[in-house]
Design a protein around this motif. Structure first.
Motif, PDB file in Angstrom:
ATOM      1  N   ARG A  33      47.343  -1.438  -5.596  1.00 36.24           N
ATOM      2  CA  ARG A  33      48.358  -1.751  -4.858  1.00 36.24           C
ATOM      3  C   ARG A  33      49.430  -1.626  -4.297  1.00 36.24           C
ATOM      4  O   ARG A  33      50.863  -1.987  -5.512  1.00 36.24           O
ATOM      5  CB  ARG A  33      48.242  -3.581  -5.778  1.00 36.24           C
ATOM      6  CG  ARG A  33      46.974  -3.888  -6.066  1.00 36.24           C
ATOM      7  CD  ARG A  33      46.899  -5.349  -6.881  1.00 36.24           C
ATOM      8  NE  ARG A  33      45.751  -5.371  -7.063  1.00 36.24           N
ATOM      9  CZ  ARG A  33      45.815  -6.805  -7.891  1.00 36.24           C
ATOM     10  NH1 ARG A  33      46.466  -7.350  -8.362  1.00 36.24           N
ATOM     11  NH2 ARG A  33      44.987  -7.159  -8.389  1.00 36.24           N
ATOM     12  N   ILE A  34      50.142  -1.285  -3.099  1.00 28.84           N
ATOM     13  CA  ILE A  34      50.632  -0.733  -2.809  1.00 28.84           C
ATOM     14  C   ILE A  34      52.101  -0.629  -2.543  1.00 28.84           C
ATOM     15  O   ILE A  34      53.142  -0.675  -3.387  1.00 28.84           O
ATOM     16  CB  ILE A  34      50.824   0.377  -1.347  1.00 28.84           C
ATOM     17  CG1 ILE A  34      49.433   0.958  -1.662  1.00 28.84           C
ATOM     18  CG2 ILE A  34      52.099   0.654  -1.050  1.00 28.84           C
ATOM     19  CD1 ILE A  34      48.735   1.172   0.063  1.00 28.84           C
ATOM     20  N   ALA A  35      51.894  -2.539  -2.624  1.00 30.41           N
ATOM     21  CA  ALA A  35      53.662  -3.001  -2.185  1.00 30.41           C
ATOM     22  C   ALA A  35      54.182  -3.316  -3.548  1.00 30.41           C
ATOM     23  O   ALA A  35      55.012  -3.390  -4.354  1.00 30.41           O
ATOM     24  CB  ALA A  35      52.989  -4.277  -1.459  1.00 30.41           C
ATOM     25  N   ARG A  36      52.726  -3.547  -4.529  1.00 28.32           N
ATOM     26  CA  ARG A  36      53.162  -4.223  -6.772  1.00 28.32           C
ATOM     27  C   ARG A  36      54.132  -2.764  -6.759  1.00 28.32           C
ATOM     28  O   ARG A  36      54.575  -2.859  -7.590  1.00 28.32           O
ATOM     29  CB  ARG A  36      51.782  -4.570  -6.772  1.00 28.32           C
ATOM     30  CG  ARG A  36      52.446  -5.022  -8.420  1.00 28.32           C
ATOM     31  CD  ARG A  36      51.166  -5.451  -8.865  1.00 28.32           C
ATOM     32  NE  ARG A  36      51.145  -6.840  -8.298  1.00 28.32           N
ATOM     33  CZ  ARG A  36      50.052  -7.815  -9.287  1.00 28.32           C
ATOM     34  NH1 ARG A  36      48.704  -6.986  -9.693  1.00 28.32           N
ATOM     35  NH2 ARG A  36      49.159  -8.464  -8.514  1.00 28.32           N
ATOM     36  N   VAL A  37      53.127  -1.635  -6.817  1.00 29.82           N
ATOM     37  CA  VAL A  37      53.873  -0.761  -7.542  1.00 29.82           C
ATOM     38  C   VAL A  37      54.904  -0.196  -6.864  1.00 29.82           C
ATOM     39  O   VAL A  37      56.341   0.058  -7.741  1.00 29.82           O
ATOM     40  CB  VAL A  37      52.696   0.870  -6.936  1.00 29.82           C
ATOM     41  CG1 VAL A  37      53.520   2.385  -7.077  1.00 29.82           C
ATOM     42  CG2 VAL A  37      51.943   0.767  -7.491  1.00 29.82           C
TER      43      VAL A  37
END
Length: 336
Positions: free
Chosen positions: A235-239
Motif C-alpha cells: 500500500r504505497i500511500a500508507r507506506v
C-alpha cells in the motif's frame, strides 16, 4: 567470483564490522579530549563506576552522555535521510537539506521567546511539530506547480523553505537577543546533552528506528514502480506516510536535543547502498550504524581540532556533506 552486494552474508559481515568500529570509535571518543584518558580508565569508569574518583565523574557525567547522544542522533539523522530518499526516490533528500530541521529550529526559537521555562519533553514535542509544519509547507510548494511533485521540485522547495525559516529564526534571535541561547542549536552539538535528556530521547529514537526497519521491504518494492508494488500488495500511500512520519519523529527529536545537523542523512544512505545494495531491509540498519560512527567521529574531531576550544559538530559534518551534495547533484543532472 564477485560477491553480490545484497546477500544476507555480506550484510551480516558488514553490519558486525560496522558495530565493532562504532564501539571502538565510542571508546576512543570517550578517552580523548582536554584530558586524555587510557582505555583501561574508560572501561573502569563505565563498568566499575567510583563516584569518589574525579576522572570517573568526567567520563560518566560529561563524556559518556555526549558520545551516546552523538551515536543516537547520528543513527536518527541517517535513517531519516534513508527513509526520505527511499519513499521520494530523491537521492538529494535529507531532513537538513529539505528544510525539515529548519522548521524544528524555528519552533525552538519561538519557544525560547514565549515559553522559556518549558521542560525538555515539551520542547521535543514542539520541535517535532515544527518539523511537520515545514514538511507540509514543502510539499504544498513542490506539488503546486505544473507537473506535480518531482524530486528536483522537492529539493528546490525544501531549499526555499529552509532559507525562509533560517532567516526568520535569525531575526527572532537578534530581535529578542537570543543569539547565545540559540547558538548551540544553530551549529549543532552534543556537549550540553544530559542523562535526563537521553532518558527521554533514547526510547523515542530506538522505537522509531525499529519501526523504520519494518518498512524496509515495502520501500524496496516501491522502487520497482507503483504498478509492480501494488500488485505485490504494498500500500504505497500508507507506506509513504508511515515513513515520512518516522523520519519527522527522528528529525524533530534529534534537533530538540542537539540542534540542526545537516548532510548526515544525505551522505550515509548513499554509502550504505554502495555497501549492501538497494534492499532497504539492509540499507536502514547499516545507515543507522554508519550514521552513529560519523557523528561520534565528527564530535571527536570538533573537540581535538583546536583544544581547549571546540568547533561546532555541524561544521565538521558540512565539510564532508557539501562536496558530497554537489557531487550527487551534478551526477543527477547528467542523468536527466
Amino acid at each position: 567470483m564477485k560477491k553480490q552486494k545484497g546477500t544476507p552474508l555480506r550484510f551480516t559481515l558488514i553490519l558486525l564490522s560496522a558495530i565493532a568500529l562504532l564501539l571502538f570509535s565510542m571508546f576512543i571518543a570517550i578517552s580523548m579530549g582536554a584530558k586524555s584518558l587510557t582505555l583501561h580508565t574508560v572501561w573502569d569508569a563505565v563498568f566499575n563506576y567510583n563516584r569518589s574518583l574525579s576522572v570517573h565523574q568526567i567520563i560518566q557525567e560529561i563524556r559518556l552522555p555526549r558520545v551516546l547522544a552523538a551515536a543516537l542522533v547520528g543513527a536518527a539523522f541517517a535513517v531519516a535521510g534513508a527513509l526520505m530518499q527511499g519513499v521520494t526516490r530523491n537521492p538529494l533528500a535529507d531532513v537538513g537539506i529539505l528544510g525539515i530541521n529548519a522548521g524544528a529550529m524555528f519552533v525552538v526559537a519561538l519557544s525560547f521567546v514565549f515559553l522559556p521555562q518549558l521542560p525538555f519533553s515539551v520542547l521535543m514535542l514542539l520541535s517535532f511539530t515544527g518539523a511537520v509544519l515545514s514538511t507540509l509547507l514543502i510539499y504544498l510548494l513542490g506539488s503546486g506547480s505544473p507537473g506535480g511533485l518531482t524530486p528536483m521540485k522537492l529539493t528546490l522547495a525544501g531549499t526555499v523553505v529552509a532559507a525562509l525559516l533560517h532567516s526568520l529564526t535569525s531575526g527572532i534571535a537578534i530581535y529578542f537577543e537570543l543569539s547565545q541561547d540559540l547558538a548551540f542549536w544553530y551549529a549543532g552539538g552534543v556537549a550540553g546533552v544530559s542523562w535526563a535528556q537521553l532518558r527521554i530521547v533514547l526510547p523515542v529514537i530506538l522505537t522509531a528506528l525499529i519501526l523504520s526497519i519494518t518498512l524496509g521491504r515495502s520501500i524496496s518494492i516501491m522502487a520497482l514502480g507503483a504498478e509492480v508494488a501494488s500488485n505485490l500488495g504494498v500500500r504505497i500511500a500508507r507506506v509513504r506516510v508511515y515513513a515520512i512520519i518516522i523520519a519527522l519523529v527522528l528529525a524533530g527529536v534529534s534537533v530538540s536535543a542537539v540542534g540542526s545537523i545537516a548532510f548526515v542523512g544525505l551522505v550515509i544512505p548513499h554509502i550504505a547502498r554502495k555497501l549492501v545494495g538497494v534492499n532497504y531491509t539492509y540499507v536502514i540498519p547499516i545507515s543507522a550504524v554508519l550514521g552513529s560512527i560519523l557523528l561520534v567521529l565528527a564530535d571527536l574531531g570538533a573537540r581535538i581540532a583546536d583544544p581547549p576550544k571546540e568547533l561546532a559538530i555541524g561544521v565538521i559534518v558540512a565539510m564532508i556533506g557539501v562536496p558530497f551534495f554537489l557531487y550527487v547533484a551534478r551526477k543527477e543532472q547528467r542523468n536527466l
